[in-house]
Design a protein around this motif. Structure first.
Motif, PDB file in Angstrom:
ATOM      1  N   TYR A  23      40.320  42.568  13.147  1.00  9.69           N
ATOM      2  CA  TYR A  23      41.148  41.235  13.493  1.00  9.69           C
ATOM      3  C   TYR A  23      40.344  40.352  14.062  1.00  9.69           C
ATOM      4  N   VAL A  24      39.891  40.795  15.103  1.00  7.14           N
ATOM      5  CA  VAL A  24      38.903  39.935  16.125  1.00  7.14           C
ATOM      6  C   VAL A  24      37.637  39.475  15.262  1.00  7.14           C
ATOM      7  N   VAL A  25      36.880  40.549  14.770  1.00  2.66           N
ATOM      8  CA  VAL A  25      35.655  40.091  13.924  1.00  2.66           C
ATOM      9  C   VAL A  25      35.956  39.087  12.888  1.00  2.66           C
ATOM     10  N   ALA A  26      37.118  39.155  12.209  1.00  2.91           N
ATOM     11  CA  ALA A  26      37.524  38.414  11.180  1.00  2.91           C
ATOM     12  C   ALA A  26      38.070  36.803  11.822  1.00  2.91           C
ATOM     13  N   ALA A  27      38.290  36.735  12.752  1.00  2.00           N
ATOM     14  CA  ALA A  27      38.567  35.617  13.538  1.00  2.00           C
ATOM     15  C   ALA A  27      37.388  34.930  14.173  1.00  2.00           C
ATOM     16  N   TRP A  28      36.815  35.914  14.445  1.00  2.00           N
ATOM     17  CA  TRP A  28      35.571  35.175  15.000  1.00  2.00           C
ATOM     18  C   TRP A  28      34.652  34.595  14.116  1.00  2.00           C
ATOM     19  N   ARG A  29      34.524  35.178  13.033  1.00  3.51           N
ATOM     20  CA  ARG A  29      33.617  34.694  11.929  1.00  3.51           C
ATOM     21  C   ARG A  29      34.166  33.663  11.239  1.00  3.51           C
ATOM     22  N   ALA A  30      35.729  33.575  11.131  1.00  2.00           N
ATOM     23  CA  ALA A  30      36.306  32.036  10.758  1.00  2.00           C
ATOM     24  C   ALA A  30      36.161  31.144  11.616  1.00  2.00           C
ATOM     25  N   SER A  31      35.994  31.368  12.806  1.00  2.00           N
ATOM     26  CA  SER A  31      35.895  30.033  14.042  1.00  2.00           C
ATOM     27  C   SER A  31      34.377  29.652  13.763  1.00  2.00           C
ATOM     28  N   ARG A  32      33.534  30.625  13.495  1.00  2.00           N
ATOM     29  CA  ARG A  32      32.229  30.153  13.506  1.00  2.00           C
ATOM     30  C   ARG A  32      31.509  29.725  12.059  1.00  2.00           C
TER      31      ARG A  32
END
Length: 52
Positions: free
Chosen positions: A26-35
């Motif tokens: 979930y953290v990686v998905a959120a980080w990719r979406a924010s970037r």
């Protein structure tokens, strides 16, 4: 009739590892979406999700 489940100390590693892996996903998905670049987010927003 009902027995209480008693975990050994070493068995607690499995839920902890599962929680860590799920949290990491979930953290990686959120980080990719924010970037994500604005052009890419616009392209993904226009994707057709249903067939006519």
């Amino acid at each position: 009739m009902f027995r209480r489940i008693i975990y050994e100390d070493w068995q607690l590693i499995f839920p902890v590892v599962a929680l860590a892996v799920a949290s990491l996903v979930y953290v990686v998905a959120a980080w990719r979406a924010s970037r994500m670049k604005p052009a890419q987010s616009e392209r993904l927003a226009r994707m057709p999700l249903e067939h006519n």
